[in-house]
Design a protein around this motif. Structure first.
Motif, PDB file in Angstrom:
ATOM      1  N   LEU A 103       4.646  13.595  -3.174  1.00 53.90           N
ATOM      2  CA  LEU A 103       2.636  13.485  -3.488  1.00 53.90           C
ATOM      3  C   LEU A 103       2.008  15.375  -3.705  1.00 53.90           C
ATOM      4  N   ILE A 104       2.626  15.355  -2.219  1.00 53.60           N
ATOM      5  CA  ILE A 104       2.590  16.975  -2.767  1.00 53.60           C
ATOM      6  C   ILE A 104       2.885  18.172  -3.539  1.00 53.60           C
ATOM      7  N   VAL A 105       4.242  18.026  -4.368  1.00 50.09           N
ATOM      8  CA  VAL A 105       4.866  18.910  -5.885  1.00 50.09           C
ATOM      9  C   VAL A 105       3.514  17.958  -7.341  1.00 50.09           C
ATOM     10  N   LYS A 106       3.471  16.898  -6.904  1.00 45.37           N
ATOM     11  CA  LYS A 106       2.383  15.849  -7.554  1.00 45.37           C
ATOM     12  C   LYS A 106       0.681  16.605  -8.457  1.00 45.37           C
ATOM     13  N   LYS A 107       0.071  17.103  -6.406  1.00 44.75           N
ATOM     14  CA  LYS A 107      -0.731  17.337  -6.745  1.00 44.75           C
ATOM     15  C   LYS A 107      -0.220  19.272  -6.662  1.00 44.75           C
ATOM     16  N   GLY A 108       0.526  19.872  -6.341  1.00 46.29           N
ATOM     17  CA  GLY A 108       0.858  21.044  -6.404  1.00 46.29           C
ATOM     18  C   GLY A 108       0.716  21.421  -8.142  1.00 46.29           C
ATOM     19  N   ASP A 109       1.054  20.503  -8.786  1.00 47.70           N
ATOM     20  CA  ASP A 109       0.574  20.628 -10.644  1.00 47.70           C
ATOM     21  C   ASP A 109       0.149  20.511 -11.398  1.00 47.70           C
ATOM     22  N   ARG A 110      -1.249  20.184 -10.484  1.00 45.83           N
ATOM     23  CA  ARG A 110      -2.236  20.032 -10.935  1.00 45.83           C
ATOM     24  C   ARG A 110      -3.469  20.234 -10.681  1.00 45.83           C
ATOM     25  N   THR A 111      -3.446  21.092  -9.583  1.00 49.35           N
ATOM     26  CA  THR A 111      -3.937  22.415  -8.686  1.00 49.35           C
ATOM     27  C   THR A 111      -3.710  23.983  -9.200  1.00 49.35           C
ATOM     28  N   GLU A 112      -5.379  23.971  -9.074  1.00 52.99           N
ATOM     29  CA  GLU A 112      -5.687  25.492  -9.473  1.00 52.99           C
ATOM     30  C   GLU A 112      -6.176  25.986  -8.356  1.00 52.99           C
TER      31      GLU A 112
ATOM     32  N   LYS B  95       0.483  -1.416  -0.003  1.00 54.90           N
ATOM     33  CA  LYS B  95      -0.132   0.230  -0.020  1.00 54.90           C
ATOM     34  C   LYS B  95       1.139   1.281   0.458  1.00 54.90           C
ATOM     35  N   PHE B  96       1.701   1.424   0.742  1.00 53.08           N
ATOM     36  CA  PHE B  96       2.998   2.508   0.511  1.00 53.08           C
ATOM     37  C   PHE B  96       3.168   2.846  -0.670  1.00 53.08           C
ATOM     38  N   ARG B  97       4.200   1.401  -1.318  1.00 55.88           N
ATOM     39  CA  ARG B  97       4.590   1.998  -2.876  1.00 55.88           C
ATOM     40  C   ARG B  97       3.843   1.518  -3.893  1.00 55.88           C
ATOM     41  N   MET B  98       2.850   0.902  -3.769  1.00 49.33           N
ATOM     42  CA  MET B  98       1.772   0.909  -5.321  1.00 49.33           C
ATOM     43  C   MET B  98       1.154   2.182  -4.586  1.00 49.33           C
ATOM     44  N   LYS B  99       0.500   1.838  -3.751  1.00 49.23           N
ATOM     45  CA  LYS B  99      -0.767   3.303  -4.150  1.00 49.23           C
ATOM     46  C   LYS B  99      -0.718   5.042  -3.074  1.00 49.23           C
ATOM     47  N   GLN B 100       0.659   4.409  -2.230  1.00 47.89           N
ATOM     48  CA  GLN B 100       1.329   5.773  -1.361  1.00 47.89           C
ATOM     49  C   GLN B 100       0.020   6.331  -0.460  1.00 47.89           C
ATOM     50  N   TRP B 101      -0.410   5.175   0.117  1.00 48.20           N
ATOM     51  CA  TRP B 101      -0.617   5.428   1.235  1.00 48.20           C
ATOM     52  C   TRP B 101       0.126   6.478   2.495  1.00 48.20           C
ATOM     53  N   GLY B 102      -0.973   7.290   2.998  1.00 47.82           N
ATOM     54  CA  GLY B 102       0.659   6.919   4.142  1.00 47.82           C
ATOM     55  C   GLY B 102      -0.406   6.161   5.981  1.00 47.82           C
ATOM     56  N   ARG B 103       0.999   7.014   6.834  1.00 49.63           N
ATOM     57  CA  ARG B 103       0.491   5.668   7.476  1.00 49.63           C
ATOM     58  C   ARG B 103      -0.682   4.947   8.199  1.00 49.63           C
ATOM     59  N   VAL B 104      -1.443   6.753   8.421  1.00 47.01           N
ATOM     60  CA  VAL B 104      -2.404   7.031   9.398  1.00 47.01           C
ATOM     61  C   VAL B 104      -3.488   5.847   8.414  1.00 47.01           C
TER      62      VAL B 104
ATOM     63  N   LYS C   8      -5.716  23.222  -1.072  1.00 44.27           N
ATOM     64  CA  LYS C   8      -6.483  22.368  -1.370  1.00 44.27           C
ATOM     65  C   LYS C   8      -5.267  20.658  -1.675  1.00 44.27           C
ATOM     66  N   VAL C   9      -4.001  21.326  -1.810  1.00 48.95           N
ATOM     67  CA  VAL C   9      -2.726  20.044  -1.500  1.00 48.95           C
ATOM     68  C   VAL C   9      -2.871  19.368  -0.953  1.00 48.95           C
ATOM     69  N   ALA C  10      -3.060  20.392   0.466  1.00 49.64           N
ATOM     70  CA  ALA C  10      -2.870  19.228   1.827  1.00 49.64           C
ATOM     71  C   ALA C  10      -4.364  18.261   2.431  1.00 49.64           C
ATOM     72  N   ARG C  11      -5.381  18.895   2.265  1.00 49.18           N
ATOM     73  CA  ARG C  11      -6.204  17.466   1.049  1.00 49.18           C
ATOM     74  C   ARG C  11      -6.348  16.873   1.316  1.00 49.18           C
ATOM     75  N   PHE C  12      -5.417  16.809  -0.262  1.00 47.21           N
ATOM     76  CA  PHE C  12      -5.480  15.548  -0.558  1.00 47.21           C
ATOM     77  C   PHE C  12      -4.640  14.659   0.127  1.00 47.21           C
ATOM     78  N   VAL C  13      -3.003  15.391   0.540  1.00 46.17           N
ATOM     79  CA  VAL C  13      -2.014  13.853   1.026  1.00 46.17           C
ATOM     80  C   VAL C  13      -2.641  13.672   2.213  1.00 46.17           C
TER      81      VAL C  13
END
Length: 158
Positions: free
Chosen positions: A112-121, A68-77, A131-136
């Motif tokens: 994840l932050i950079v990737k979401k930031g690149d797609r966020t307006e 889940k961490f490597r493939m889906k990039q899920w966090g610990r929570v 928006k970026v923080a909520r996603f992560v």
């Protein structure tokens, strides 16, 4: 009419089921119910799978966390929530969570932050960061780690 399996047939089928990928006890119990295995045999089959090392919750927790961490990039929570939902013991959860190395976790968070930031307006810096923080955070990363990282990566909203 549903098929009823003998104890030996069910054991063989579940050995293949567990050999394909690590399973938790809850998944095996559900599979036994779905197969209409006689209830008195279910625990005997689970014990046999454990004794033959087809079923090991510590191993399941470790592979689940890694995947889940490597493939889906899920966090610990999020990972902990999902393991608890599967009735995994706290000991096994701790062993599994040890699979995530801190430098890799921090790097995944930043990516994840950079990737979401690149797609966020957004109209302003606050809305953009939110928006970026909520996603992560929704991916299961701890807010105490996310907010400082977002502010560090996007100090002026770029």
């Amino acid at each position: 009419m549903p098929k009823w399996y003998s104890k030996e047939e069910a054991l063989q089928k579940l050995q293949r089921y567990c050999a394909y990928q690590d399973r938790c006890h809850q998944e095996v119990r559900q599979q036994l119910r779905d197969m209409n295995v006689y209830p008195d045999w279910q625990e005997e089959i689970i014990v046999a799978l454990i004794e033959e090392n087809f079923l090991n919750e510590e191993r399941f927790a470790c592979s689940y966390v890694r995947g889940k961490f490597r493939m889906k990039q899920w966090g610990r929570v999020r990972i902990k929530q999902e393991l608890r939902r599967r009735d995994i013991s706290d000991y096994c959860i701790r062993k599994g969570m040890a699979e995530i190395e801190e430098p890799a976790y921090q790097e995944a968070l930043r990516e994840l932050i950079v990737k979401k930031g690149d797609r966020t307006e957004a109209d302003n810096l606050w809305a953009f960061r939110n928006k970026v923080a909520r996603f992560v955070i929704d991916k299961g990363y701890e807010p105490a780690l996310v907010w400082p990282a977002v502010k560090d990566i996007y100090p002026d909203g770029t």
